[in-house]
Design a protein around this motif. Sequence first.
Motif, mmCIF file in Angstrom:
data_model
loop_
_atom_site.group_PDB
_atom_site.id
_atom_site.type_symbol
_atom_site.label_atom_id
_atom_site.label_comp_id
_atom_site.label_asym_id
_atom_site.label_seq_id
_atom_site.Cartn_x
_atom_site.Cartn_y
_atom_site.Cartn_z
ATOM 1 N N GLU A 313 3.196 19.582 80.443
ATOM 2 C CA GLU A 313 2.797 18.619 79.403
ATOM 3 C C GLU A 313 1.655 19.211 78.611
ATOM 4 N N SER A 314 1.860 19.253 77.307
ATOM 5 C CA SER A 314 0.860 19.907 76.461
ATOM 6 C C SER A 314 0.373 18.967 75.375
ATOM 7 N N THR A 315 -0.928 18.835 75.253
ATOM 8 C CA THR A 315 -1.481 18.120 74.100
ATOM 9 C C THR A 315 -2.529 19.004 73.447
ATOM 10 N N LEU A 316 -2.634 18.844 72.137
ATOM 11 C CA LEU A 316 -3.589 19.635 71.363
ATOM 12 C C LEU A 316 -4.489 18.661 70.605
ATOM 13 N N VAL A 317 -5.785 18.756 70.829
ATOM 14 C CA VAL A 317 -6.735 17.844 70.188
ATOM 15 C C VAL A 317 -7.732 18.658 69.365
ATOM 16 N N ASN A 318 -7.947 18.223 68.147
ATOM 17 C CA ASN A 318 -8.990 18.853 67.334
ATOM 18 C C ASN A 318 -10.344 18.266 67.715
ATOM 19 N N GLU A 319 -11.269 19.117 68.095
ATOM 20 C CA GLU A 319 -12.593 18.627 68.500
ATOM 21 C C GLU A 319 -13.599 18.692 67.367
ATOM 22 N N SER A 320 -13.434 19.623 66.471
ATOM 23 C CA SER A 320 -14.304 19.638 65.292
ATOM 24 C C SER A 320 -13.645 20.465 64.205
ATOM 25 N N LEU A 321 -13.958 20.120 62.979
ATOM 26 C CA LEU A 321 -13.400 20.857 61.849
ATOM 27 C C LEU A 321 -14.452 20.869 60.752
ATOM 28 N N THR A 322 -14.792 22.052 60.303
ATOM 29 C CA THR A 322 -15.784 22.169 59.235
ATOM 30 C C THR A 322 -15.110 22.782 58.030
ATOM 31 N N PRO A 323 -15.058 22.055 56.924
ATOM 32 C CA PRO A 323 -14.369 22.589 55.749
ATOM 33 C C PRO A 323 -15.089 23.803 55.174
ATOM 34 N N ALA A 324 -14.405 24.505 54.274
ATOM 35 C CA ALA A 324 -15.023 25.650 53.592
ATOM 36 C C ALA A 324 -16.273 25.190 52.852
ATOM 37 N N VAL A 325 -17.273 26.049 52.851
ATOM 38 C CA VAL A 325 -18.519 25.730 52.158
ATOM 39 C C VAL A 325 -18.795 26.816 51.134
ATOM 40 N N GLU A 326 -19.095 26.384 49.915
ATOM 41 C CA GLU A 326 -19.633 27.332 48.948
ATOM 42 C C GLU A 326 -21.065 26.920 48.687
ATOM 43 N N PHE A 327 -21.998 27.845 48.902
ATOM 44 C CA PHE A 327 -23.398 27.480 48.712
ATOM 45 C C PHE A 327 -23.684 27.241 47.227
ATOM 46 N N ALA A 328 -24.707 26.400 46.968
ATOM 47 C CA ALA A 328 -25.040 25.967 45.607
ATOM 48 C C ALA A 328 -25.200 27.182 44.685
ATOM 49 N N PRO A 329 -24.362 27.273 43.640
ATOM 50 C CA PRO A 329 -24.402 28.458 42.769
ATOM 51 C C PRO A 329 -25.772 28.683 42.120
ATOM 52 N N ASP A 330 -26.426 27.606 41.691
ATOM 53 C CA ASP A 330 -27.739 27.769 41.042
ATOM 54 C C ASP A 330 -28.763 28.367 42.001
ATOM 55 N N LEU A 331 -28.783 27.801 43.215
ATOM 56 C CA LEU A 331 -29.741 28.279 44.204
ATOM 57 C C LEU A 331 -29.420 29.723 44.589
ATOM 58 N N ARG A 332 -28.132 29.997 44.740
ATOM 59 C CA ARG A 332 -27.704 31.352 45.101
ATOM 60 C C ARG A 332 -28.154 32.347 44.031
ATOM 61 N N LYS A 333 -28.021 31.918 42.775
ATOM 62 C CA LYS A 333 -28.444 32.773 41.657
ATOM 63 C C LYS A 333 -29.951 33.035 41.753
ATOM 64 N N ARG A 334 -30.707 31.983 42.071
ATOM 65 C CA ARG A 334 -32.163 32.146 42.168
ATOM 66 C C ARG A 334 -32.536 33.048 43.345
ATOM 67 N N LEU A 335 -31.808 32.924 44.448
ATOM 68 C CA LEU A 335 -32.079 33.790 45.595
ATOM 69 C C LEU A 335 -31.844 35.256 45.209
ATOM 70 N N VAL A 336 -30.747 35.501 44.506
ATOM 71 C CA VAL A 336 -30.438 36.877 44.089
ATOM 72 C C VAL A 336 -31.495 37.384 43.111
ATOM 73 N N GLU A 337 -31.949 36.513 42.214
ATOM 74 C CA GLU A 337 -33.000 36.920 41.270
ATOM 75 C C GLU A 337 -34.267 37.353 42.010
ATOM 76 N N CYS A 338 -34.588 36.586 43.060
ATOM 77 C CA CYS A 338 -35.790 36.906 43.840
ATOM 78 C C CYS A 338 -35.645 38.225 44.596
ATOM 79 N N LEU A 339 -34.436 38.439 45.133
ATOM 80 C CA LEU A 339 -34.254 39.597 46.017
ATOM 81 C C LEU A 339 -33.836 40.855 45.270
ATOM 82 N N GLY A 340 -33.403 40.683 44.027
ATOM 83 C CA GLY A 340 -32.955 41.835 43.256
ATOM 84 C C GLY A 340 -31.476 41.727 42.947
#
Length: 404
Positions: A313-340
């Motif tokens: 007897e087999s059952t399959l249960v999803n215990e957690s699921l995290t959707p794809a995440v794209e980090f905030a483009p504006d903040l990402r741009k600012r991070l890149v500006e700071c780091l080069g």
Amino acid sequence: MTSSFDTLWSQIAPIGRSPNGGYRRFAWTTADAAMREWFVAAARERGLDVQVDRNGNLWAWWVPDGHADEPAFVMGSHLDSVPDGGAFDGPLGVVSALCAVDELKARGVRLRKPVAVAVFADEEGARFGVACVGSRLMTGVLDPDRARALTDADGVSLADAMRAAGVDADGLGRDGELLRRIAAFVELHIEQGRALADSDFAVGVGSGIWPHGRWRFSLAGRADHAGTTQLDDRRDPMLCVGEAVLEARRQAERHGGLATVGKVVVEPNAVNGIPSRVSAWLDARAPDQATLDRILIGIAERVGRRASFEQVESTLVNESLTPAVEFAPDLRKRLVECLGADTPLLDTGAGHDAGILASRAPTGMLFVRNPTGISHSPEEFAERADCLAGIGALADVVQAWLYP
Ligand SMILES: [Zn+2]
């Protein structure tokens, strides 16, 4: 900055250390409590105002007079670990955030908006099976009743474990007021891959997180004697586990994702016995949701076919699921500006509190180079100079936010 990093790093080095050099700092255990106490002391030493939120996360506020109501730039990560985890996954982000505060002070940067350091509770999910519990509760992604009822391997509920650690579990749940206090969140983390290893960059900027999840196969057969039961008469659930392990690998290779069976619980777990029941946990990740779905369906079909053939007897249960995440483009741009401008952008298959918070506040990540890429292991490592570069990057980012 140099000396405060060394001091803080050496303070936590012995906490929750296991004989093989790894760490066992599971949520709401004494090792976790020692880490939390360390954080509170280190934050207070810096004049930060420490609070425990309703979900057990720690917040250290650095607020200029007259700006208490304004949202803060938040840095931070987690302090718990996987079984025999490395020293850097989580704590590097917390130590770096505290050091960035020191660095900003050393630079004489005048604070004119609030800054905070956060420690999210139970990020790894090593004890109760659900990752990012603190940030999921805070953002309302995880139901408080479901969280309270989670149990560890000894049957201790999350609610009881929190209470035993002196944190009230009655108030768990979405914290809109606190979410409004986050102007931006940046989590610095050791890289868990080798994208930076052969580059000239000590620090990279996170672009996004793959969708990922955990599933549990419950496979029930029939306990029997390994020495007397004919092969045709067996109902052996372990055969289905073997199928799951190999098919996970095949599907991951076929679709360009990752799939792993890393935990198995066998009953009765006897050398000379056919198991009566096996639970096997599957962790799967992929660049996008459709690919993740295909991987999971492939594995589930294969295990299902084998289970019916073996009369298991087999059952399959999803215990957690995290959707794809794209980090905030504006903040990402600012991070890149700071780091080069050439700073590498990295996506990752690993989940982080930043991935959970990304749906509620502008969120980004910084990754510190990991020469081997090894993580969730005692061998996890980052060069001290690279850690210091990470602290400098964090301080630069906060300074640029304070004085755009
Ligand atoms: Zn982590």
